[in-house]
Scaffold this motif. Structure first.
Motif, PDB file in Angstrom:
ATOM      1  N   HIS A  98      45.872  29.323  46.516  1.00 28.83           N
ATOM      2  CA  HIS A  98      46.193  29.297  45.093  1.00 28.83           C
ATOM      3  C   HIS A  98      47.254  30.332  44.770  1.00 28.83           C
ATOM      4  N   ALA A  99      48.074  30.023  43.810  1.00 28.38           N
ATOM      5  CA  ALA A  99      49.073  30.986  43.360  1.00 28.38           C
ATOM      6  C   ALA A  99      48.386  32.072  42.548  1.00 28.38           C
ATOM      7  N   GLN A 100      49.059  33.190  42.403  1.00 28.12           N
ATOM      8  CA  GLN A 100      48.507  34.276  41.608  1.00 28.12           C
ATOM      9  C   GLN A 100      48.312  33.797  40.171  1.00 28.12           C
ATOM     10  N   THR A 101      47.125  33.977  39.631  1.00 34.27           N
ATOM     11  CA  THR A 101      46.843  33.490  38.288  1.00 34.27           C
ATOM     12  C   THR A 101      47.005  34.565  37.233  1.00 34.27           C
ATOM     13  N   TYR A 102      47.261  35.789  37.631  1.00 36.59           N
ATOM     14  CA  TYR A 102      47.431  36.887  36.688  1.00 36.59           C
ATOM     15  C   TYR A 102      48.911  37.053  36.367  1.00 36.59           C
ATOM     16  N   ASP A 103      49.245  37.147  35.089  1.00 36.63           N
ATOM     17  CA  ASP A 103      50.628  37.379  34.677  1.00 36.63           C
ATOM     18  C   ASP A 103      50.830  38.884  34.570  1.00 36.63           C
ATOM     19  N   PRO A 104      51.683  39.477  35.396  1.00 34.97           N
ATOM     20  CA  PRO A 104      51.842  40.936  35.401  1.00 34.97           C
ATOM     21  C   PRO A 104      52.557  41.485  34.169  1.00 34.97           C
ATOM     22  N   ARG A 105      52.983  40.623  33.244  1.00 36.35           N
ATOM     23  CA  ARG A 105      53.668  41.104  32.036  1.00 36.35           C
ATOM     24  C   ARG A 105      52.698  41.555  30.948  1.00 36.35           C
ATOM     25  N   TYR A 106      51.424  41.211  31.054  1.00 34.56           N
ATOM     26  CA  TYR A 106      50.449  41.526  30.015  1.00 34.56           C
ATOM     27  C   TYR A 106      49.286  42.319  30.599  1.00 34.56           C
ATOM     28  N   PRO A 107      48.773  43.309  29.854  1.00 37.85           N
ATOM     29  CA  PRO A 107      47.722  44.175  30.395  1.00 37.85           C
ATOM     30  C   PRO A 107      46.309  43.597  30.359  1.00 37.85           C
ATOM     31  N   VAL A 108      46.095  42.504  29.597  1.00 37.66           N
ATOM     32  CA  VAL A 108      44.735  41.974  29.439  1.00 37.66           C
ATOM     33  C   VAL A 108      44.717  40.470  29.696  1.00 37.66           C
ATOM     34  N   CYS A 109      43.660  40.021  30.371  1.00 35.46           N
ATOM     35  CA  CYS A 109      43.486  38.594  30.673  1.00 35.46           C
ATOM     36  C   CYS A 109      42.152  38.102  30.122  1.00 35.46           C
ATOM     37  N   MET A 110      42.144  36.841  29.731  1.00 34.54           N
ATOM     38  CA  MET A 110      40.908  36.173  29.336  1.00 34.54           C
ATOM     39  C   MET A 110      40.534  35.226  30.465  1.00 34.54           C
ATOM     40  N   GLN A 111      39.297  35.338  30.934  1.00 33.57           N
ATOM     41  CA  GLN A 111      38.819  34.412  31.949  1.00 33.57           C
ATOM     42  C   GLN A 111      38.023  33.335  31.235  1.00 33.57           C
ATOM     43  N   ILE A 112      38.487  32.105  31.341  1.00 33.63           N
ATOM     44  CA  ILE A 112      37.830  30.974  30.701  1.00 33.63           C
ATOM     45  C   ILE A 112      36.947  30.301  31.748  1.00 33.63           C
ATOM     46  N   TYR A 113      35.682  30.104  31.384  1.00 34.32           N
ATOM     47  CA  TYR A 113      34.716  29.494  32.300  1.00 34.32           C
ATOM     48  C   TYR A 113      34.574  28.017  31.988  1.00 34.32           C
ATOM     49  N   GLY A 114      34.197  27.257  32.982  1.00 34.41           N
ATOM     50  CA  GLY A 114      33.973  25.828  32.799  1.00 34.41           C
ATOM     51  C   GLY A 114      34.291  25.084  34.071  1.00 34.41           C
ATOM     52  N   PRO A 115      34.329  23.757  33.991  1.00 36.13           N
ATOM     53  CA  PRO A 115      34.623  22.958  35.177  1.00 36.13           C
ATOM     54  C   PRO A 115      35.981  23.319  35.783  1.00 36.13           C
ATOM     55  N   VAL A 116      36.931  23.628  34.932  1.00 34.68           N
ATOM     56  CA  VAL A 116      38.253  24.059  35.402  1.00 34.68           C
ATOM     57  C   VAL A 116      38.492  25.452  34.829  1.00 34.68           C
ATOM     58  N   GLY A 117      37.932  26.460  35.477  1.00 40.50           N
ATOM     59  CA  GLY A 117      38.091  27.827  35.009  1.00 40.50           C
ATOM     60  C   GLY A 117      39.468  28.361  35.353  1.00 40.50           C
ATOM     61  N   TYR A 118      39.963  29.254  34.507  1.00 37.90           N
ATOM     62  CA  TYR A 118      41.281  29.840  34.743  1.00 37.90           C
ATOM     63  C   TYR A 118      41.413  31.163  34.010  1.00 37.90           C
ATOM     64  N   PHE A 119      42.447  31.906  34.342  1.00 40.08           N
ATOM     65  CA  PHE A 119      42.768  33.158  33.682  1.00 40.08           C
ATOM     66  C   PHE A 119      43.966  32.932  32.764  1.00 40.08           C
ATOM     67  N   ASP A 120      43.868  33.459  31.565  1.00 39.41           N
ATOM     68  CA  ASP A 120      44.949  33.374  30.594  1.00 39.41           C
ATOM     69  C   ASP A 120      45.384  34.805  30.292  1.00 39.41           C
ATOM     70  N   CYS A 121      46.475  35.227  30.887  1.00 39.01           N
ATOM     71  CA  CYS A 121      46.947  36.609  30.751  1.00 39.01           C
ATOM     72  C   CYS A 121      48.131  36.658  29.794  1.00 39.01           C
ATOM     73  N   ARG A 122      47.828  36.783  28.508  1.00 37.05           N
ATOM     74  CA  ARG A 122      48.897  36.918  27.523  1.00 37.05           C
ATOM     75  C   ARG A 122      48.446  37.749  26.331  1.00 37.05           C
ATOM     76  N   TYR A 123      47.626  38.740  26.605  1.00 34.26           N
ATOM     77  CA  TYR A 123      47.071  39.570  25.548  1.00 34.26           C
ATOM     78  C   TYR A 123      47.510  41.015  25.723  1.00 34.26           C
ATOM     79  N   SER A 124      47.809  41.657  24.602  1.00 37.95           N
ATOM     80  CA  SER A 124      48.307  43.029  24.659  1.00 37.95           C
ATOM     81  C   SER A 124      47.200  44.069  24.554  1.00 37.95           C
ATOM     82  N   SER A 125      45.989  43.643  24.168  1.00 38.63           N
ATOM     83  CA  SER A 125      44.873  44.584  24.089  1.00 38.63           C
ATOM     84  C   SER A 125      43.554  43.847  24.309  1.00 38.63           C
ATOM     85  N   LEU A 126      42.529  44.618  24.672  1.00 36.27           N
ATOM     86  CA  LEU A 126      41.198  44.022  24.837  1.00 36.27           C
ATOM     87  C   LEU A 126      40.674  43.519  23.494  1.00 36.27           C
TER      88      LEU A 126
END
Length: 82
Positions: free
Chosen positions: A15-43
């Motif tokens: 798998h390709a890297q799922t973390y975007d190094p431009r943003y300090p915070v990621c949201m991990q979404i759970y479910g049948p197709v889980g993924y990381f959404d890294c586009r947040y500037s704060s927790l």
């Protein structure tokens, strides 16, 4: 032929890297197709947008840390004057 098939199967499982190094915070979404959404500037921002979802927020391990400013030393000329 067997070796080529083995190489093909192992290359598709990587798998390709799922973390975007431009943003300090990621949201991990759970479910049948889980993924990381890294586009947040704060927790706080991430947690606000995660309300009501099957998700959690975490610090992005690939975000480059800010280098602390080095303490300034007084120059020799300023230290000797006075």
């Amino acid at each position: 032929m067997l070796v080529a098939t083995g190489l093909l199967l192992t290359s598709t499982l990587a798998h390709a890297q799922t973390y975007d190094p431009r943003y300090p915070v990621c949201m991990q979404i759970y479910g049948p197709v889980g993924y990381f959404d890294c586009r947040y500037s704060s927790l706080e921002q991430c947690r606000y947008l995660a309300v009501g979802r099957s998700a959690s927020c975490a610090v992005n391990p690939y975000f480059p840390p800010k280098k602390p400013a080095s303490p300034r030393r007084p120059s020799r000329a300023a230290a000797g004057a006075g």
